[in-house]
Motif scaffolding. Sequence first.
Motif, mmCIF file in Angstrom:
data_model
loop_
_atom_site.group_PDB
_atom_site.id
_atom_site.type_symbol
_atom_site.label_atom_id
_atom_site.label_comp_id
_atom_site.label_asym_id
_atom_site.label_seq_id
_atom_site.Cartn_x
_atom_site.Cartn_y
_atom_site.Cartn_z
ATOM 1 N N UNK A 322 32.738 25.717 152.935
ATOM 2 C CA UNK A 322 32.787 24.960 151.839
ATOM 3 C C UNK A 322 34.108 24.986 151.088
ATOM 4 N N UNK A 323 34.887 25.997 151.285
ATOM 5 C CA UNK A 323 36.447 26.006 150.972
ATOM 6 C C UNK A 323 37.062 24.969 151.764
ATOM 7 N N UNK A 324 36.919 24.858 153.130
ATOM 8 C CA UNK A 324 37.541 23.729 153.933
ATOM 9 C C UNK A 324 37.188 22.217 153.749
ATOM 10 N N UNK A 325 35.677 22.258 153.330
ATOM 11 C CA UNK A 325 35.313 20.889 153.191
ATOM 12 C C UNK A 325 35.264 20.309 151.699
ATOM 13 N N UNK A 326 36.028 21.286 150.851
ATOM 14 C CA UNK A 326 36.680 20.902 149.607
ATOM 15 C C UNK A 326 37.986 20.064 149.675
ATOM 16 N N UNK A 327 38.379 20.073 150.597
ATOM 17 C CA UNK A 327 39.756 19.405 151.093
ATOM 18 C C UNK A 327 39.377 18.032 151.894
ATOM 19 N N UNK A 328 40.052 16.822 151.697
ATOM 20 C CA UNK A 328 39.725 15.734 152.694
ATOM 21 C C UNK A 328 40.471 16.021 153.950
ATOM 22 N N UNK A 329 39.757 15.604 155.088
ATOM 23 C CA UNK A 329 40.193 15.978 156.226
ATOM 24 C C UNK A 329 41.443 15.616 156.757
ATOM 25 N N UNK A 330 41.702 14.499 156.035
ATOM 26 C CA UNK A 330 43.220 13.717 156.562
ATOM 27 C C UNK A 330 44.208 14.458 155.689
ATOM 28 N N UNK A 331 44.189 15.297 154.898
ATOM 29 C CA UNK A 331 45.206 15.513 153.786
ATOM 30 C C UNK A 331 45.876 16.730 154.431
ATOM 31 N N UNK A 332 47.214 17.082 154.442
ATOM 32 C CA UNK A 332 47.892 18.306 154.411
ATOM 33 C C UNK A 332 47.692 18.966 153.282
ATOM 34 N N UNK A 333 47.230 20.375 153.271
ATOM 35 C CA UNK A 333 47.205 21.290 152.208
ATOM 36 C C UNK A 333 47.370 22.763 152.653
ATOM 37 N N UNK A 334 47.568 23.510 151.650
ATOM 38 C CA UNK A 334 47.781 24.786 151.696
ATOM 39 C C UNK A 334 46.769 25.675 151.290
#
Length: 414
Positions: A322-334
């Motif tokens: 759930x934590x990972x899917x809360x970010x769009x797959x194409x985005x770079x994030x921390x």
Amino acid sequence: MRSWATPSVPSLPGVGAIPTLYDTATGDARPTDVTNGAQLYVCGITPYDATHLGHANTYLAFDTLNRVWRDAGVEVAYAQNTTDVDDPLLERAAATNVDWRELAESQTDLFRSDMQHLRVIPPDHYIAVTDMVSPIGEAVAVLLEAGFAYRVETLDSSAGDDVYFDVDRAARDTSWHLGIESRLDAATMMHFFSERGGDPDRIGKRNELDPLLWRSARDGEPSWPGAAGSGRPGWHIECTVIARDHLTLPLSVQGGGSDLVFPHHEMSAGHATALTGEPFASHYAHAGMVAYQGEKMSKSLGNLVKVSELIASEIDPRAIRLALLSHHYRSDWEWFDDDVYGAIARLSHWAEWAAGAVAGTASTSLLDGLRAALADDLDTPAAVALVETAVQSGATPTTVDVDAVDALLGIPLR
């Protein structure tokens, strides 16, 4: 080679839409081509260390694509490799005084366990490079015979000639050329080629960007007899041959992390086109990079958050997902250490909501919304937000709502 156990995926009423996906090669989003069914190839790990969250982010992205295709009624054929012989693996084995085969086997087992905990649907074909050395060597010999490859003398008296791919010849005689997928300029290509396993300064090469196809046998290194001589495969040709031999080309999607755009995916496509005369893939899709402590998460930096260690600390794997899917797959994030605890709290609220579900068989507004969000370039943050809104609304869910979260997001709540 075995993969891992397949998670149960609930059936949903009706069917979803064929997903639209951003294509690195064209720079826009368009429907995926499933004319021959969905043909998915995702580059696997080099098994010299455990799965970190950057890896997991990539494999969850393409697991989401797999789930959306299946929900649309599409038959999916999925292949993934594991690069179980390569320089980084051999170097780590030497540094830790472990046999390289034992290191590869142990880390591949750990990867399988991580993927099973995260409820990733396994590939239909999970292929070790060491099981494909013979057909890869035969493909290199074909490229040599056709003039798309050439031999370069080594300075090692124990070795024969290495074999390189001729990018200029391929650009002249096929529909492939440098930049066709990556859309990078020459300077950026050179930077990434040097940074990501290339050898631009190798004496005897025709073009600095020509990639290695076959490394001739050296003393102290693993090697196999082959049609191109005794040795072992280069990196890019491995994926080319595995995809060619286990899926129908052109692939619907060639997937992986964005650090594979160049040279790996572009060179793999060049090899495939030279071998078959056809494009390698209709779509090139890439997941963004996950940072930690201010830097991209990577084995070389050592700033890893490992899936296995989170699970060992009794973190619910569903919360990691759930934590990972809360970010769009194409985005770079921390990633921050408290991210998973926010996901645990959210998961608890979702489970309470699901516990009150009433029986249902018809489509719901939540199911329709999830299908629309995920068909739009796998917009998992929008999908998560839709579930959160439904939970916060206080309305009683149906079993279809709960099953939709499981089938499409891979998060079982009951």
